[in-house]
Write a protein that holds these residues in place. Structure first.
Motif, PDB file in Angstrom:
ATOM      1  N   ALA A  13      19.193 -11.247   0.598  1.00 51.30           N
ATOM      2  CA  ALA A  13      18.026 -11.780   0.056  1.00 51.30           C
ATOM      3  C   ALA A  13      17.044 -10.356  -0.488  1.00 51.30           C
ATOM      4  CB  ALA A  13      17.190 -12.513   1.149  1.00 51.30           C
ATOM      5  N   LEU A  17      15.202  -9.174  -3.801  1.00 53.91           N
ATOM      6  CA  LEU A  17      13.447  -9.264  -3.213  1.00 53.91           C
ATOM      7  C   LEU A  17      12.975  -7.884  -2.748  1.00 53.91           C
ATOM      8  CD1 LEU A  17      13.460 -12.538  -1.439  1.00 53.91           C
ATOM      9  CD2 LEU A  17      13.004 -12.307  -3.966  1.00 53.91           C
ATOM     10  N   LEU A  23       7.974  -8.557  -4.436  1.00 55.62           N
ATOM     11  CA  LEU A  23       7.255  -9.715  -3.866  1.00 55.62           C
ATOM     12  C   LEU A  23       5.929 -10.091  -3.996  1.00 55.62           C
ATOM     13  CD1 LEU A  23       9.201  -9.371  -0.641  1.00 55.62           C
ATOM     14  CD2 LEU A  23       9.004 -11.457  -1.777  1.00 55.62           C
ATOM     15  N   LEU A  24       5.537  -9.011  -4.761  1.00 62.58           N
ATOM     16  CA  LEU A  24       3.812  -9.285  -5.151  1.00 62.58           C
ATOM     17  C   LEU A  24       3.967 -10.022  -6.482  1.00 62.58           C
ATOM     18  CD1 LEU A  24       2.215  -5.712  -4.200  1.00 62.58           C
ATOM     19  CD2 LEU A  24       2.379  -7.912  -3.073  1.00 62.58           C
ATOM     20  N   ARG A  27       4.495 -13.597  -5.210  1.00 63.36           N
ATOM     21  CA  ARG A  27       3.142 -14.054  -4.820  1.00 63.36           C
ATOM     22  C   ARG A  27       2.319 -14.565  -5.903  1.00 63.36           C
ATOM     23  NH1 ARG A  27      -1.135  -9.452  -3.700  1.00 63.36           N
ATOM     24  NH2 ARG A  27      -0.651  -9.316  -5.661  1.00 63.36           N
ATOM     25  N   VAL A  63      15.340 -16.559  -9.172  1.00 66.93           N
ATOM     26  CA  VAL A  63      14.155 -17.002  -8.729  1.00 66.93           C
ATOM     27  C   VAL A  63      13.303 -17.321  -9.697  1.00 66.93           C
ATOM     28  CG1 VAL A  63      12.202 -15.903  -7.214  1.00 66.93           C
ATOM     29  CG2 VAL A  63      14.594 -15.205  -6.880  1.00 66.93           C
ATOM     30  N   GLU A  82      13.798 -23.552  -8.496  1.00 66.47           N
ATOM     31  CA  GLU A  82      13.714 -24.102  -6.904  1.00 66.47           C
ATOM     32  C   GLU A  82      13.717 -22.998  -6.101  1.00 66.47           C
ATOM     33  OE1 GLU A  82      16.684 -27.125  -6.290  1.00 66.47           O
ATOM     34  OE2 GLU A  82      15.826 -27.697  -4.440  1.00 66.47           O
ATOM     35  N   ALA A  83      14.724 -21.952  -6.172  1.00 63.96           N
ATOM     36  CA  ALA A  83      14.793 -21.108  -5.114  1.00 63.96           C
ATOM     37  C   ALA A  83      13.508 -20.002  -5.151  1.00 63.96           C
ATOM     38  CB  ALA A  83      16.173 -20.197  -5.638  1.00 63.96           C
ATOM     39  N   LEU A  87      10.520 -19.426  -1.727  1.00 66.50           N
ATOM     40  CA  LEU A  87      10.096 -18.225  -1.106  1.00 66.50           C
ATOM     41  C   LEU A  87       8.649 -18.265  -0.569  1.00 66.50           C
ATOM     42  CD1 LEU A  87      11.527 -15.744  -3.598  1.00 66.50           C
ATOM     43  CD2 LEU A  87      12.100 -15.853  -1.140  1.00 66.50           C
ATOM     44  N   VAL A  90       8.676 -17.211   2.982  1.00 64.39           N
ATOM     45  CA  VAL A  90       8.615 -15.837   3.093  1.00 64.39           C
ATOM     46  C   VAL A  90       7.174 -15.276   2.692  1.00 64.39           C
ATOM     47  CG1 VAL A  90       9.749 -13.827   2.341  1.00 64.39           C
ATOM     48  CG2 VAL A  90      11.084 -15.784   2.604  1.00 64.39           C
ATOM     49  N   VAL A  91       6.783 -15.560   1.753  1.00 63.31           N
ATOM     50  CA  VAL A  91       5.393 -15.028   1.264  1.00 63.31           C
ATOM     51  C   VAL A  91       4.494 -15.394   2.354  1.00 63.31           C
ATOM     52  CG1 VAL A  91       3.637 -15.261  -0.391  1.00 63.31           C
ATOM     53  CG2 VAL A  91       5.998 -14.977  -1.154  1.00 63.31           C
ATOM     54  N   GLY A  93       4.934 -16.031   5.339  1.00 62.98           N
ATOM     55  CA  GLY A  93       5.226 -15.098   6.609  1.00 62.98           C
ATOM     56  C   GLY A  93       4.656 -13.752   6.402  1.00 62.98           C
ATOM     57  N   LEU A  94       4.769 -13.189   5.445  1.00 54.50           N
ATOM     58  CA  LEU A  94       4.083 -11.853   5.209  1.00 54.50           C
ATOM     59  C   LEU A  94       2.842 -11.651   5.211  1.00 54.50           C
ATOM     60  CD1 LEU A  94       6.935 -10.674   2.580  1.00 54.50           C
ATOM     61  CD2 LEU A  94       6.278  -9.436   4.723  1.00 54.50           C
TER      62      LEU A  94
ATOM     63  N   MET B  10      -0.795  -9.437   2.163  1.00 58.49           N
ATOM     64  CA  MET B  10       0.702  -9.217   1.960  1.00 58.49           C
ATOM     65  C   MET B  10       0.948  -7.947   1.210  1.00 58.49           C
ATOM     66  SD  MET B  10       2.782 -11.831  -0.253  1.00 58.49           S
ATOM     67  CE  MET B  10       4.579 -11.208  -1.003  1.00 58.49           C
ATOM     68  N   VAL B  90       9.053 -13.532   9.553  1.00 61.65           N
ATOM     69  CA  VAL B  90       9.447 -13.090   8.315  1.00 61.65           C
ATOM     70  C   VAL B  90      11.040 -12.744   8.437  1.00 61.65           C
ATOM     71  CG1 VAL B  90       9.061 -11.065   6.948  1.00 61.65           C
ATOM     72  CG2 VAL B  90       7.176 -11.994   8.250  1.00 61.65           C
ATOM     73  N   TRP B  97      16.139 -18.025   3.654  1.00 65.86           N
ATOM     74  CA  TRP B  97      16.270 -17.919   2.161  1.00 65.86           C
ATOM     75  C   TRP B  97      17.386 -17.433   1.453  1.00 65.86           C
ATOM     76  CZ3 TRP B  97      16.522 -14.554  -2.037  1.00 65.86           C
ATOM     77  CH2 TRP B  97      16.200 -15.279  -3.297  1.00 65.86           C
ATOM     78  N   TRP B 101      20.193 -19.344  -0.853  1.00 65.29           N
ATOM     79  CA  TRP B 101      19.934 -19.394  -2.355  1.00 65.29           C
ATOM     80  C   TRP B 101      20.546 -17.762  -2.819  1.00 65.29           C
ATOM     81  CZ3 TRP B 101      18.355 -23.326  -4.890  1.00 65.29           C
ATOM     82  CH2 TRP B 101      17.485 -24.316  -4.114  1.00 65.29           C
TER      83      TRP B 101
END
Lengths: 229, 229
Positions: A13, A17, A23-24, A27, A63, A82-83, A87, A90-91, A93-94, B10, B90, B97, B101
């Motif tokens: 992962a 990512l 990841l921003l 987001r 993604v 869909e993948a 996320l 995860v987003v 969570g962070l 984030m 996290v 994930w 994926w």
DNA sequence: CAGTATCCTATCCGATACTG
DNA sequence: CAGTATCGGATAGGATACTG
């Protein structure tokens, strides 16, 4: 060599990512951004070349998907697969962890008024706009000083760096750091107004409606929850 | 300049956690690793200098704490703080994930038998060990070929790269890729044995007990869940 | 056991310019 | 609008060796 060489789902992962900015970007796409230039505006400091590279990596990682419309003038949209939508956990969570353990008052470097206005213009509740057009002027003071305008209609929201010329409906005067904290849910609208740290002027009907014109930051809920705990 | 300059929870979280290797270090610490050299063994490819730097950054970020025991011979332990434990969500999010994926069969580069054995020796169910000492030999074939030994006692688990000399109790013969998939929950123990892709030999009592000696990978649950969906 | 020190290369960033 | 091209300077990361 961005691979870790580990047969572990988390390592795999992070190979997709884990790079800076990635990841921003996710987001911003989860909150609805689809265009290259919009992404660039929401990520001050990223270079266009690097953003293009990251978007390619996200495509390769499954993604996001690139869609081209109209072959003449380029119009590209990036959409989460869909993948990509998966996320969200995860987003969040962070976001939650950051709100609880890494979020304080803004540093001077974080007081970018243009980014704040860019965020605001993306989070307008258009169904709350009764009038044909509302013009809001923001006068910030503090570390950074400057004026910005939002022109709100039910169809369109425009961010202006110079006076758009229309008749002004609402004038907001605020310390930039304070308004940032308000946007992020660290202080409440009532408190900001009561302590006169944020001043909203105009005809009473507009002044009352003003806080409902915005959905405020997507992170505000997590920030408030972290403060109560 | 590892900061993003954004006043967003984030972005702040990623300033602490977003660097290469950092979340894998947290993953290993959540599963109980506390020593510098243990972390290094679990992260093949990281340099000692970079690991030291990341540990410093995690301390500065409030995620871990360094504790020194005995001032003579250096004995340092790293422990998660409350904020560090809060990263479990996290880490699990990324694990889930990734399993759903980003996880397929292992690539040749991922078939590191030493890492597999290192993981296994950390996940022994010591309370399942009836005997004083059990010696297991692993003969791997496939891309990589080699023999490794685990010496299991209720008090201690030792990983050996050469024959430890004790009497052998169990001999495991397997294709390395297959055993990796078994470890990660991509195939079941029953299937691996039935298809003779993994051969476990020894006296029947030991052979029957063997699969219970290990807790298997912490990620196996997520991988199985992803495969059923 | 727990790190430093050093060197070298890959990547990133920032600016600027250019293209369909 | 949506990129690519290029270039220079600044870090980050990897390899290797060494130390208390």
């Amino acid at each position: 060599m961005s691979a870790y060489g580990q047969y572990c789902p988390m390592a795999k992962a992070l190979e997709i990512l884990g790079d800076r900015w990635t990841l921003l970007i996710v987001r911003d796409m989860i909150t609805g951004t689809t265009h290259f230039n919009e992404l660039e505006r929401g990520l001050p400091g990223i270079s266009r070349a690097l953003l293009a590279k990251r978007l390619r990596q996200l495509q390769d990682g499954g993604v996001i998907q690139k869609r081209n419309h109209r072959s003449g003038r380029q119009t590209t949209e990036y959409h989460l697969t869909e993948a990509g939508f998966a996320l969200r956990d995860v987003v969040n969570g962070l976001l939650d962890w950051g709100a609880a353990w890494a979020f304080g008052d803004p540093t001077p470097q974080e007081l970018d008024p243009l980014l704040l206005l860019w965020w605001m213009h993306q989070r307008v509740n258009r169904d709350q706009l009764a009038d044909d057009r509302v013009v809001v002027q923001f006068d910030f003071y503090g570390a950074e000083t400057g004026s910005y305008w939002l022109v709100l209609t039910p169809d369109d929201v425009t961010l202006c760096l110079t006076d758009p010329g229309y008749e002004l409906n609402v004038l907001v005067t605020a310390d930039l750091a304070t308004f940032f904290k308000l946007w992020l849910g660290r202080i409440s609208y009532q408190d900001a107004i009561r302590d006169s740290r944020v001043l909203v002027e105009g005809i009473p009907r507009h002044v009352r409606a003003f806080p409902r014109w915005f959905a405020w930051s997507p992170a505000a809920g997590a920030v408030r929850a972290a403060q109560e705990a």
